[in-house]
Design an enzyme around this catalytic site. Structure first.
Site, PDB file in Angstrom:
ATOM      1  NE  ARG A  66      44.637 -22.754   5.771  1.00 36.60           N
ATOM      2  CZ  ARG A  66      45.479 -21.959   6.428  1.00 36.60           C
ATOM      3  NH1 ARG A  66      45.828 -20.792   5.896  1.00 36.60           N
ATOM      4  NH2 ARG A  66      45.962 -22.308   7.598  1.00 36.60           N
TER       5      ARG A  66
ATOM      6  CB  SER B 120      45.782 -23.500  18.213  1.00 40.64           C
ATOM      7  OG  SER B 120      46.507 -22.559  17.435  1.00 40.64           O
TER       8      SER B 120
ATOM      9  CG  ASP C 245      52.863 -21.489  11.391  1.00 37.66           C
ATOM     10  OD1 ASP C 245      52.297 -22.373  10.727  1.00 37.66           O
ATOM     11  OD2 ASP C 245      52.274 -20.494  11.845  1.00 37.66           O
TER      12      ASP C 245
ATOM     13  NE  ARG D  60      54.260 -19.197   8.451  1.00 43.70           N
ATOM     14  CZ  ARG D  60      54.675 -17.999   8.877  1.00 43.70           C
ATOM     15  NH1 ARG D  60      55.899 -17.580   8.577  1.00 43.70           N
ATOM     16  NH2 ARG D  60      53.881 -17.228   9.595  1.00 43.70           N
TER      17      ARG D  60
ATOM     18  CE  LYS E  35      48.631 -16.658   4.593  1.00 41.24           C
ATOM     19  NZ  LYS E  35      47.212 -16.242   4.500  1.00 41.24           N
TER      20      LYS E  35
END
Length: 413
Positions: free
Chosen positions: A110, A157, A297, A369, A394
């Protein structure tokens, strides 16, 4: 009506830990999230020499405005993006010290480059141990004077949040001009929390002026996680249920609560009170076109229930979901296609057509997710399984247990 007790916000807990560590005095965090990400953040603070006491429903952090007690430390950030981005920024303001950071293979992939470039522009001696703009990295702290910055936060962000929280720890403060910004509500969380810790940031459009002077400790209650709540709200809309989440109401900090507005547009009844939010099914879900740039998200949540709508669901302006724990846009498309659903995608959009999903094994790509979103689909498509169900640790280690209890009394269809 079902009342769901959602664990604390990951985003709020991570910010609170940073601010508490930087503040003068001892901060008590009430109902912080206990998960792999937040435990990793707390562990990182301990490795840096901060005193962190962790009880069942409260954590106490003894702040050190001058910086870490340890002059030399190694920090492993696990999978946590907030840990991997916030802690190197926190230590950069220390008067001296050498700090080495590394992370999981997933987190190493990432990006960090906009943040590390900004820190370097402020004079921080920051060196990458591998690919430029990625972990591992070493920070040799020598204090930060402050000054003007130009920042591209169109990818995350969190880059802006890290620098905003850094500002009061610099000698002269920071003035940050932002050229691109995604997930803007998360920045509003940061500004509100900084205010609660004694710092007022001046915002004029996309220019943020952060004064020097540091933070003061406080008692801080962590509100429930709105992103996590989205799975239960979506489940209510999908299955004929009514769900209330206490602690998330009209005054909630988290922008992801706006997901209920998406459900309202799809046909659900939504009530947002002072201290709680309720979603009630009306028995149908309409197709919709929606821009989810600021609540990205929750994009996988919507994608997972989209096949059950009466028309196509098109989600736009979510390019940043491609650089999360996995390429979430592509992961959603891959799994929906495996379920027999027609899906079209572009660089920053996904369009999902109605269909009758069939059970399959969900390719999670290690992303919490993806698991939690498709668990909602599993309420209407029994037999879905996951190649890595445990990755929910997580952010919500007890997710499967809580969701199973929720699903137990579903009305028959």
């Amino acid at each position: 009506m079902t009342v769901i007790d959602i664990p604390g916000s990951k985003s709020v807990t991570a910010r609170a830990l940073f601010l508490a560590a930087a503040a003068e005095g001892t901060t008590t965090l009430l109902r912080p999230l206990r998960s792999d990400d937040t435990e990793g953040f707390a562990e990182g603070l301990k490795n840096l020499g901060y005193a962190v006491g962790q009880e069942a429903d409260r954590w106490r952090v003894q702040g050190r405005p001058a910086g870490p007690a340890a002059g030399d430390a190694d920090v492993y950030c696990r999978d946590g993006a907030t840990t991997a981005r916030f802690l190197p920024t926190l230590v950069a303001a220390a008067a001296s010290g050498t700090y080495r950071f590394d992370a999981s293979a997933q987190m190493r992939r990432r990006p960090l480059a906009p943040l590390t470039r900004a820190l370097t522009a402020l004079g921080v001696d920051l060196r990458h141990g591998g690919a430029e703009g990625h972990h591992p990295l070493t920070v040799r702290a020598a204090g930060i004077e402050g000054g003007d910055l130009t920042l591209d936060a169109g990818e995350s962000s969190q880059y802006l949040t890290a620098l905003l929280m850094l500002g009061p720890l610099t000698a002269k403060g920071l003035r940050i001009e932002v050229t691109e910004l995604v997930s803007a509500p998360y920045v509003e969380i940061t500004l509100a929390m900084m205010r609660d810790f004694g710092v007022e940031v001046l915002r004029e459009g996309n220019t943020f002026t952060v004064p020097p002077g540091g933070y003061r400790a406080t008692a801080y209650a962590v509100e429930p996680d709105a992103s996590t709540a989205s799975y239960f709200f979506a489940a209510a809309a999908l299955t004929g249920r009514e769900v209330t989440v206490p602690g998330l109401g009209a005054g909630a900090l988290q922008g992801d609560l706006r997901f209920v507005d998406v459900l309202r547009d799809m046909g659900a009844e939504v009530s947002v009170g002072a201290d709680a939010t309720t979603v009630r099914s009306t028995g149908r879900l309409r197709g919709i076109t929606v821009n989810m740039r600021d609540i990205s998200d929750t994009m996988p949540t919507l994608a997972a229930i989209a096949p059950y709508a009466d028309g196509p669901v098109r989600i736009e302006d979510v390019a940043n979901t491609r650089v999360k724990e996995c390429d979430r846009l592509e992961a959603c498309a891959e799994n929906l296609r495996a379920m027999g659903i027609t899906v079209n995608t572009g660089p920053d959009w996904i369009e999902i057509h109605p269909g009758t999903p069939k059970p399959t094994e969900i390719a999670t790509h290690g992303d919490h997710r993806i698991v939690m979103s498709f668990a909602v689909a599993g309420l209407r498509t029994p037999g879905l399984t996951y190649d890595d169900p445990g990755c929910v640790r997580k952010t919500f280690p007890r997710f499967h247990e809580v969701f199973a209890d929720f699903a137990h009394d579903l009305p028959e269809r």
